[in-house]
Design an enzyme around this catalytic site. Sequence first.
Site, PDB file in Angstrom:
ATOM      1  N   GLU A  98      54.443  85.861  67.890  1.00  0.00           N
ATOM      2  CA  GLU A  98      55.069  85.277  69.189  1.00  0.00           C
ATOM      3  C   GLU A  98      56.467  85.287  69.357  1.00  0.00           C
ATOM      4  OE1 GLU A  98      51.612  81.740  69.744  1.00  0.00           O
ATOM      5  OE2 GLU A  98      53.160  81.597  68.210  1.00  0.00           O
ATOM      6  N   THR A 115      51.280  81.302  56.096  1.00  0.00           N
ATOM      7  CA  THR A 115      50.581  81.386  57.351  1.00  0.00           C
ATOM      8  C   THR A 115      51.407  81.548  58.408  1.00  0.00           C
ATOM      9  OG1 THR A 115      48.655  80.063  56.843  1.00  0.00           O
ATOM     10  CG2 THR A 115      49.090  80.158  58.841  1.00  0.00           C
ATOM     11  N   ARG A 137      61.104  71.049  62.075  1.00  0.00           N
ATOM     12  CA  ARG A 137      61.317  70.741  63.708  1.00  0.00           C
ATOM     13  C   ARG A 137      59.989  69.983  64.224  1.00  0.00           C
ATOM     14  NH1 ARG A 137      57.468  73.669  66.461  1.00  0.00           N
ATOM     15  NH2 ARG A 137      58.232  75.324  67.502  1.00  0.00           N
ATOM     16  N   THR A 157      45.604  71.781  60.658  1.00  0.00           N
ATOM     17  CA  THR A 157      44.796  72.657  59.833  1.00  0.00           C
ATOM     18  C   THR A 157      44.993  74.184  60.346  1.00  0.00           C
ATOM     19  OG1 THR A 157      42.708  72.780  61.510  1.00  0.00           O
ATOM     20  CG2 THR A 157      42.995  71.249  59.568  1.00  0.00           C
ATOM     21  N   GLY A 180      47.665  71.555  64.852  1.00  0.00           N
ATOM     22  CA  GLY A 180      47.326  72.884  64.499  1.00  0.00           C
ATOM     23  C   GLY A 180      46.561  73.744  65.639  1.00  0.00           C
ATOM     24  N   ASP A 237      46.962  75.694  68.384  1.00  0.00           N
ATOM     25  CA  ASP A 237      48.320  76.148  69.174  1.00  0.00           C
ATOM     26  C   ASP A 237      47.880  77.621  69.518  1.00  0.00           C
ATOM     27  OD1 ASP A 237      48.071  77.431  66.725  1.00  0.00           O
ATOM     28  OD2 ASP A 237      50.138  76.760  66.079  1.00  0.00           O
ATOM     29  N   LYS A 245      41.831  79.020  69.058  1.00  0.00           N
ATOM     30  CA  LYS A 245      42.116  78.383  67.769  1.00  0.00           C
ATOM     31  C   LYS A 245      42.551  76.897  67.973  1.00  0.00           C
ATOM     32  CE  LYS A 245      45.695  78.532  64.219  1.00  0.00           C
ATOM     33  NZ  LYS A 245      46.788  77.942  64.632  1.00  0.00           N
TER      34      LYS A 245
HETATM   35  N1  LIG Z   1      52.166  72.707  67.130  1.00  0.00           N
HETATM   36  C1  LIG Z   1      53.307  73.444  66.342  1.00  0.00           C
HETATM   37  O1  LIG Z   1      54.378  73.165  66.505  1.00  0.00           O
HETATM   38  C2  LIG Z   1      53.126  74.028  65.053  1.00  0.00           C
HETATM   39  C3  LIG Z   1      54.033  74.486  64.208  1.00  0.00           C
HETATM   40  C4  LIG Z   1      53.975  74.867  62.905  1.00  0.00           C
HETATM   41  C5  LIG Z   1      52.583  75.247  62.436  1.00  0.00           C
HETATM   42  N2  LIG Z   1      51.577  75.097  63.350  1.00  0.00           N
HETATM   43  C6  LIG Z   1      50.168  75.081  63.087  1.00  0.00           C
HETATM   44  O2  LIG Z   1      49.896  74.217  62.069  1.00  0.00           O
HETATM   45  C7  LIG Z   1      48.487  74.631  61.261  1.00  0.00           C
HETATM   46  C8  LIG Z   1      49.045  74.484  59.777  1.00  0.00           C
HETATM   47  O3  LIG Z   1      50.256  75.347  59.480  1.00  0.00           O
HETATM   48  P1  LIG Z   1      50.504  75.518  58.020  1.00  0.00           P
HETATM   49  O4  LIG Z   1      51.652  76.172  57.885  1.00  0.00           O
HETATM   50  O5  LIG Z   1      50.321  74.196  57.312  1.00  0.00           O
HETATM   51  O6  LIG Z   1      49.068  76.463  57.379  1.00  0.00           O
HETATM   52  P2  LIG Z   1      48.565  76.529  55.903  1.00  0.00           P
HETATM   53  O7  LIG Z   1      47.566  77.596  56.078  1.00  0.00           O
HETATM   54  O8  LIG Z   1      49.563  76.397  54.807  1.00  0.00           O
HETATM   55  O9  LIG Z   1      47.808  75.109  55.719  1.00  0.00           O
HETATM   56  C9  LIG Z   1      46.585  75.005  56.647  1.00  0.00           C
HETATM   57  C10 LIG Z   1      45.532  74.105  55.707  1.00  0.00           C
HETATM   58  O10 LIG Z   1      44.468  73.976  56.550  1.00  0.00           O
HETATM   59  C11 LIG Z   1      43.243  73.738  55.661  1.00  0.00           C
HETATM   60  N3  LIG Z   1      42.149  73.890  56.698  1.00  0.00           N
HETATM   61  C12 LIG Z   1      41.552  75.088  57.212  1.00  0.00           C
HETATM   62  N4  LIG Z   1      40.488  74.560  58.098  1.00  0.00           N
HETATM   63  C13 LIG Z   1      40.238  73.033  57.777  1.00  0.00           C
HETATM   64  C14 LIG Z   1      39.158  72.343  58.034  1.00  0.00           C
HETATM   65  N5  LIG Z   1      38.272  72.649  58.866  1.00  0.00           N
HETATM   66  N6  LIG Z   1      39.299  71.166  57.592  1.00  0.00           N
HETATM   67  C15 LIG Z   1      40.363  70.805  56.803  1.00  0.00           C
HETATM   68  N7  LIG Z   1      41.332  71.519  56.385  1.00  0.00           N
HETATM   69  C16 LIG Z   1      41.298  72.852  56.868  1.00  0.00           C
HETATM   70  C17 LIG Z   1      43.455  74.868  54.810  1.00  0.00           C
HETATM   71  O11 LIG Z   1      42.568  74.879  53.613  1.00  0.00           O
HETATM   72  C18 LIG Z   1      44.944  75.014  54.726  1.00  0.00           C
HETATM   73  O12 LIG Z   1      45.344  74.173  53.379  1.00  0.00           O
HETATM   74  C19 LIG Z   1      48.554  76.084  61.549  1.00  0.00           C
HETATM   75  O13 LIG Z   1      47.505  76.274  62.377  1.00  0.00           O
HETATM   76  C20 LIG Z   1      49.799  76.325  62.404  1.00  0.00           C
HETATM   77  O14 LIG Z   1      49.769  77.692  63.201  1.00  0.00           O
HETATM   78  C21 LIG Z   1      51.869  74.396  64.653  1.00  0.00           C
END
Ligand SMILES: NC(=O)c1ccc[n+]([C@@H]2O[C@H](COP(=O)([O-])OP(=O)(O)OC[C@H]3O[C@@H](n4cnc5c(N)ncnc54)[C@H](O)[C@@H]3O)[C@@H](O)[C@H]2O)c1
Length: 353
Positions: free
Chosen positions: A63, A91, A119, A208, A232, A234, A238
């Site tokens: 993105e 990720t 942030r 997640t 998560g 986003d 997803k």
């Molecule tokens: N909203 C925002 O501003 C923003 C910013 C950054 C990241 N994110 C999102 O946050 C999420 C997490 O990012 P990350 O860097 O920590 O990823 P990551 O891959 O390091 O960690 C994600 C964790 O979620 C766990 N998981 C997956 N499915 C699950 C379920 N059904 N139940 C419980 N746990 C589960 C995985 O085992 C993993 O440990 C991603 O989806 C990412 O896109 C959103």
Amino acid sequence: MKSTSRVQTQFLSAQDVTTLVTRLGLPAALNGIADYIKQDFLRWQDFDKCARVASHSAGGVIELMPISDAKTYAFKYVNGHPKNTHVGLPTVMAFGVLADVATGVPELLSELTLTTALRTAAMSVVAARALARPDSRRMALIGNGAQSEFQALAFHHLLGIQEIRLYDTDRAATSKLMRNLQHSGLRLVACASIAEAVRGSDIVTTVTADKTNATILTPALIEPGMHINGVGGDCPGKTELHADVLRGASVFVEYEPQTRIEGDLQHLPADFAVTELWQVLGGHATGRSSASQVTVFDSVGFALEDYSALRFMRDTALALGLGQSVSLIPELPNPKDLFSLVRPGIQELALAA
Ligand SMILES: NC(=O)c1ccc[n+]([C@@H]2O[C@H](COP(=O)([O-])OP(=O)(O)OC[C@H]3O[C@@H](n4cnc5c(N)ncnc54)[C@H](O)[C@@H]3O)[C@@H](O)[C@H]2O)c1
């Protein structure tokens, strides 16, 4: 006679930002970014805004997130590939730029992988300060990956959360979090299910990563007065929240046109009412209106938060003497004579022929 154009860009590497956060301390960095985000959200109308540009593939998304006011332009490059951790990659990875609107000069080029986690946690707290019950002390944290410690510490230091109830499908992720935060002062409780983690919590953070329409939270798990910080979900396809969780709550978003596409909100009709958070922060709309109300922050991550974080990193790096100048743009005696850069080599080649 025109002087030689010399454009220097400040560069903050991943190591520079790590040093910055270490020298400043994580709570101060989170607090500083939260302040910058709030300042910028309070002047929402100054910004030229758009939903981010997403390039989807089977395993993830890349993105671009642009935003600008009259003085400064910013963009972030960020990916989301939930299976990356299986091949030893994060990720989420990111970098970004601040540029001068008047000339287009790129002034700052910075890492944004660590900064994104800071942030996002700071943004979660800015929202929770307006939406969660002020007496909130216990939070469930579902998803214990890369973002999770930052969420936990932001809620602890900036909002007063004392106990965090943890759940991840990957037990090793929860163990990693517990090791990382063992001296944080937080009471950490590993739970055997989402329901066990959520029960009795004041705030529920879902963070997640899975490229699917997951139902991490169902209506049966929601208790009166909860604040849900949905991080998560986003991306189209997803998501984390059952649509009825949103229907039973007051829903708050960053930038509505983007959240309708990417947030958990994507499951609801276009006329489902939501409130943009800047309205609450500015006193134009009500946030939480009663102790029993259920509030949802349907977070997706908006370009303005990265604009704020980049500003914070630039100002703090300058104050701490971190980073270096790099030449991204060539130095030219005559700005119309770009060819002068290659002329000597080309002439040598012509002579040799
Ligand atoms: N909203 C925002 O501003 C923003 C910013 C950054 C990241 N994110 C999102 O946050 C999420 C997490 O990012 P990350 O860097 O920590 O990823 P990551 O891959 O390091 O960690 C994600 C964790 O979620 C766990 N998981 C997956 N499915 C699950 C379920 N059904 N139940 C419980 N746990 C589960 C995985 O085992 C993993 O440990 C991603 O989806 C990412 O896109 C959103």
